[in-house]
Design a protein around this motif. Sequence first.
Motif, PDB file in Angstrom:
ATOM      1  N   GLU A 120       0.788  -1.272  -0.090  1.00  0.00           N
ATOM      2  CA  GLU A 120      -0.049  -0.080  -0.211  1.00  0.00           C
ATOM      3  C   GLU A 120       0.832   1.181   0.126  1.00  0.00           C
ATOM      4  O   GLU A 120       1.958   1.334   0.620  1.00  0.00           O
ATOM      5  N   VAL A 121       0.508   2.235  -0.695  1.00  0.00           N
ATOM      6  CA  VAL A 121       1.109   3.556  -0.896  1.00  0.00           C
ATOM      7  C   VAL A 121       0.830   4.146   0.490  1.00  0.00           C
ATOM      8  O   VAL A 121      -0.163   4.740   0.581  1.00  0.00           O
ATOM      9  N   ASN A 122       1.627   4.266   1.346  1.00  0.00           N
ATOM     10  CA  ASN A 122       1.564   5.175   2.678  1.00  0.00           C
ATOM     11  C   ASN A 122       2.571   5.663   3.164  1.00  0.00           C
ATOM     12  O   ASN A 122       3.660   4.992   2.830  1.00  0.00           O
ATOM     13  N   PRO A 123       2.856   6.447   4.086  1.00  0.00           N
ATOM     14  CA  PRO A 123       4.112   6.894   4.680  1.00  0.00           C
ATOM     15  C   PRO A 123       5.068   5.872   5.080  1.00  0.00           C
ATOM     16  O   PRO A 123       6.330   5.972   4.851  1.00  0.00           O
ATOM     17  N   LYS A 124       4.648   4.649   5.502  1.00  0.00           N
ATOM     18  CA  LYS A 124       5.470   3.829   6.159  1.00  0.00           C
ATOM     19  C   LYS A 124       6.274   3.056   4.846  1.00  0.00           C
ATOM     20  O   LYS A 124       7.264   2.657   5.044  1.00  0.00           O
ATOM     21  N   ASN A 125       5.436   2.737   3.828  1.00  0.00           N
ATOM     22  CA  ASN A 125       6.263   2.163   2.658  1.00  0.00           C
ATOM     23  C   ASN A 125       6.816   3.097   1.582  1.00  0.00           C
ATOM     24  O   ASN A 125       7.236   2.370   0.637  1.00  0.00           O
ATOM     25  N   LEU A 126       6.802   4.413   2.004  1.00  0.00           N
ATOM     26  CA  LEU A 126       7.119   5.256   1.001  1.00  0.00           C
ATOM     27  C   LEU A 126       8.384   4.795   0.185  1.00  0.00           C
ATOM     28  O   LEU A 126       8.642   5.230  -0.947  1.00  0.00           O
ATOM     29  N   ALA A 127       9.432   4.613   0.968  1.00  0.00           N
ATOM     30  CA  ALA A 127      10.719   4.546   0.227  1.00  0.00           C
ATOM     31  C   ALA A 127      10.744   3.285  -0.692  1.00  0.00           C
ATOM     32  O   ALA A 127      11.631   3.364  -1.566  1.00  0.00           O
ATOM     33  N   ARG A 128       9.963   2.373  -0.041  1.00  0.00           N
ATOM     34  CA  ARG A 128       9.995   0.968  -1.021  1.00  0.00           C
ATOM     35  C   ARG A 128       9.156   1.202  -2.024  1.00  0.00           C
ATOM     36  O   ARG A 128       9.745   0.906  -3.232  1.00  0.00           O
ATOM     37  N   VAL A 129       8.048   2.042  -2.300  1.00  0.00           N
ATOM     38  CA  VAL A 129       7.379   2.382  -3.135  1.00  0.00           C
ATOM     39  C   VAL A 129       8.070   3.219  -4.197  1.00  0.00           C
ATOM     40  O   VAL A 129       8.168   2.776  -5.509  1.00  0.00           O
ATOM     41  N   ARG A 130       8.837   3.953  -3.948  1.00  0.00           N
ATOM     42  CA  ARG A 130       9.512   5.005  -4.489  1.00  0.00           C
ATOM     43  C   ARG A 130      10.693   4.195  -5.356  1.00  0.00           C
ATOM     44  O   ARG A 130      10.988   4.754  -6.559  1.00  0.00           O
ATOM     45  N   ALA A 131      11.132   3.331  -4.855  1.00  0.00           N
ATOM     46  CA  ALA A 131      11.954   2.322  -5.547  1.00  0.00           C
ATOM     47  C   ALA A 131      11.425   1.429  -6.624  1.00  0.00           C
ATOM     48  O   ALA A 131      11.995   1.137  -7.639  1.00  0.00           O
ATOM     49  N   LEU A 132      10.168   1.239  -6.398  1.00  0.00           N
ATOM     50  CA  LEU A 132       9.249   0.300  -7.419  1.00  0.00           C
ATOM     51  C   LEU A 132       8.838   0.953  -8.412  1.00  0.00           C
ATOM     52  O   LEU A 132       8.431   0.750  -9.602  1.00  0.00           O
ATOM     53  N   VAL A 133       8.572   2.562  -8.320  1.00  0.00           N
ATOM     54  CA  VAL A 133       7.923   3.372  -9.083  1.00  0.00           C
ATOM     55  C   VAL A 133       8.878   4.556  -9.811  1.00  0.00           C
ATOM     56  O   VAL A 133       9.030   5.019  -9.022  1.00  0.00           O
ATOM     57  N   GLY A 134       9.395   4.102 -11.155  1.00  0.00           N
ATOM     58  CA  GLY A 134       9.994   5.219 -11.690  1.00  0.00           C
ATOM     59  C   GLY A 134       9.056   6.362 -12.409  1.00  0.00           C
ATOM     60  O   GLY A 134       8.586   6.054 -13.377  1.00  0.00           O
ATOM     61  N   LEU A 135       9.073   7.469 -11.637  1.00  0.00           N
ATOM     62  CA  LEU A 135       8.345   8.663 -12.246  1.00  0.00           C
ATOM     63  C   LEU A 135       8.918   9.268 -12.996  1.00  0.00           C
ATOM     64  O   LEU A 135      10.125  10.073 -12.535  1.00  0.00           O
ATOM     65  N   VAL A 136       8.577   9.841 -14.316  1.00  0.00           N
ATOM     66  CA  VAL A 136       9.461  10.396 -15.181  1.00  0.00           C
ATOM     67  C   VAL A 136       8.628  11.778 -15.513  1.00  0.00           C
ATOM     68  O   VAL A 136       7.574  11.655 -16.069  1.00  0.00           O
ATOM     69  N   PHE A 137       9.053  13.037 -15.128  1.00  0.00           N
ATOM     70  CA  PHE A 137       8.331  14.237 -15.217  1.00  0.00           C
ATOM     71  C   PHE A 137       8.293  14.609 -16.769  1.00  0.00           C
ATOM     72  O   PHE A 137       9.055  14.457 -17.422  1.00  0.00           O
ATOM     73  N   GLN A 138       7.185  15.556 -17.137  1.00  0.00           N
ATOM     74  CA  GLN A 138       7.112  16.073 -18.344  1.00  0.00           C
ATOM     75  C   GLN A 138       8.385  16.857 -18.906  1.00  0.00           C
ATOM     76  O   GLN A 138       8.893  16.997 -19.898  1.00  0.00           O
ATOM     77  N   LEU A 139       8.633  17.577 -17.817  1.00  0.00           N
ATOM     78  CA  LEU A 139       9.995  18.576 -18.127  1.00  0.00           C
ATOM     79  C   LEU A 139      11.273  17.861 -17.616  1.00  0.00           C
ATOM     80  O   LEU A 139      11.464  17.950 -16.167  1.00  0.00           O
ATOM     81  N   ILE A 188      14.869   9.267 -18.050  1.00  0.00           N
ATOM     82  CA  ILE A 188      14.314   7.932 -17.861  1.00  0.00           C
ATOM     83  C   ILE A 188      15.478   6.896 -17.402  1.00  0.00           C
ATOM     84  O   ILE A 188      15.221   6.205 -16.498  1.00  0.00           O
ATOM     85  N   ALA A 189      16.727   7.296 -17.686  1.00  0.00           N
ATOM     86  CA  ALA A 189      17.923   6.436 -16.815  1.00  0.00           C
ATOM     87  C   ALA A 189      17.864   6.924 -15.457  1.00  0.00           C
ATOM     88  O   ALA A 189      18.393   5.781 -14.691  1.00  0.00           O
ATOM     89  N   THR A 190      17.713   8.193 -14.973  1.00  0.00           N
ATOM     90  CA  THR A 190      17.510   8.371 -13.571  1.00  0.00           C
ATOM     91  C   THR A 190      16.807   7.632 -12.728  1.00  0.00           C
ATOM     92  O   THR A 190      16.881   7.216 -11.503  1.00  0.00           O
ATOM     93  N   VAL A 191      15.616   7.184 -13.473  1.00  0.00           N
ATOM     94  CA  VAL A 191      14.573   6.154 -12.674  1.00  0.00           C
ATOM     95  C   VAL A 191      15.034   4.656 -12.856  1.00  0.00           C
ATOM     96  O   VAL A 191      14.854   3.810 -12.110  1.00  0.00           O
ATOM     97  N   LEU A 192      15.563   4.355 -14.097  1.00  0.00           N
ATOM     98  CA  LEU A 192      15.817   3.059 -14.375  1.00  0.00           C
ATOM     99  C   LEU A 192      17.090   2.537 -13.659  1.00  0.00           C
ATOM    100  O   LEU A 192      17.394   1.391 -13.001  1.00  0.00           O
ATOM    101  N   SER A 193      17.818   3.522 -13.127  1.00  0.00           N
ATOM    102  CA  SER A 193      18.964   3.166 -11.842  1.00  0.00           C
ATOM    103  C   SER A 193      18.472   2.508 -10.653  1.00  0.00           C
ATOM    104  O   SER A 193      19.131   1.953 -10.145  1.00  0.00           O
ATOM    105  N   MET A 194      17.205   2.909 -10.430  1.00  0.00           N
ATOM    106  CA  MET A 194      16.588   2.583  -9.162  1.00  0.00           C
ATOM    107  C   MET A 194      16.088   0.907  -9.333  1.00  0.00           C
ATOM    108  O   MET A 194      15.299   0.272  -8.407  1.00  0.00           O
ATOM    109  N   GLN A 195      16.044   0.497 -10.638  1.00  0.00           N
ATOM    110  CA  GLN A 195      15.316  -0.815 -11.117  1.00  0.00           C
ATOM    111  C   GLN A 195      13.924  -0.759 -10.553  1.00  0.00           C
ATOM    112  O   GLN A 195      13.497  -1.818 -10.089  1.00  0.00           O
ATOM    113  N   PRO A 196      13.135   0.154 -11.320  1.00  0.00           N
ATOM    114  CA  PRO A 196      11.685   0.084 -11.056  1.00  0.00           C
ATOM    115  C   PRO A 196      10.970  -1.044 -11.712  1.00  0.00           C
ATOM    116  O   PRO A 196      11.476  -1.596 -12.465  1.00  0.00           O
TER     117      PRO A 196
END
Length: 240
Positions: free
Chosen positions: A69-88, A150-158
Amino acid sequence: MHHSPVLIENLVFRYPDGHAALQGVTLSVAAGEKIALVGPNGAGKSTLLLQLNGILTPQSGRIEICGLEVNPKNLARVRALVGLVFQLPDDQLFSPTVYDDVAFGPIYQGLTREEIDRRVEAALDAVHMRDYLKRTSYHLSVGEKKRIAIATVLSMQPEVLVLDEPTAGLDPRARRSLIELLRELPQTAIIATHDLAMVRELLPRTVVMDGGRVIADGPTAQILADEALLEAHGLEALKC
């Protein structure tokens, strides 16, 4: 038990000014699936993407990423799993060199220097930018910056890639090479975009959002053929 990479249930989100950006969004994405999120500006697409790694937190409903579940307790793990690439890309690239940008996540994860180097090289290889290791992001073209982002999020192996308007601002050649790159990447992907020609070519499933709700969700060919649906939700039908 094998969990869906992304499970969103009845998500409601209001901005502090009271604007209801998401009004009960439910969506699940299977492993390896690549889906398009389309709809007019203000439909809630970007707001939804920002919930997926906890940058924004819903008032009600829930999100699970790979069963967490995406919640404060799991945030670090979730952010390693989800690679978010912004528009800019400039919102993502802030280090002196490309290496430093791509190494940022792995350093934050506390990996060894050898593992960090390995991750950086693998991520740059994946976006065909290995030669740019020592370059400064500042001097790159928009297309090159998007690849580095994109590479900056791939390095986290999402497990999941989430991209906001990846082809926006690209000339035709850079757009073409970015589409080919996205085709190669094995991750489950959610791509918010206005580029329906890319959607048709790359993403087998399309979700239409408008007014903070999911209006339609189905095979891309079927949705793009429904001119009345597209027109009703501010999307231009493709002509050919």
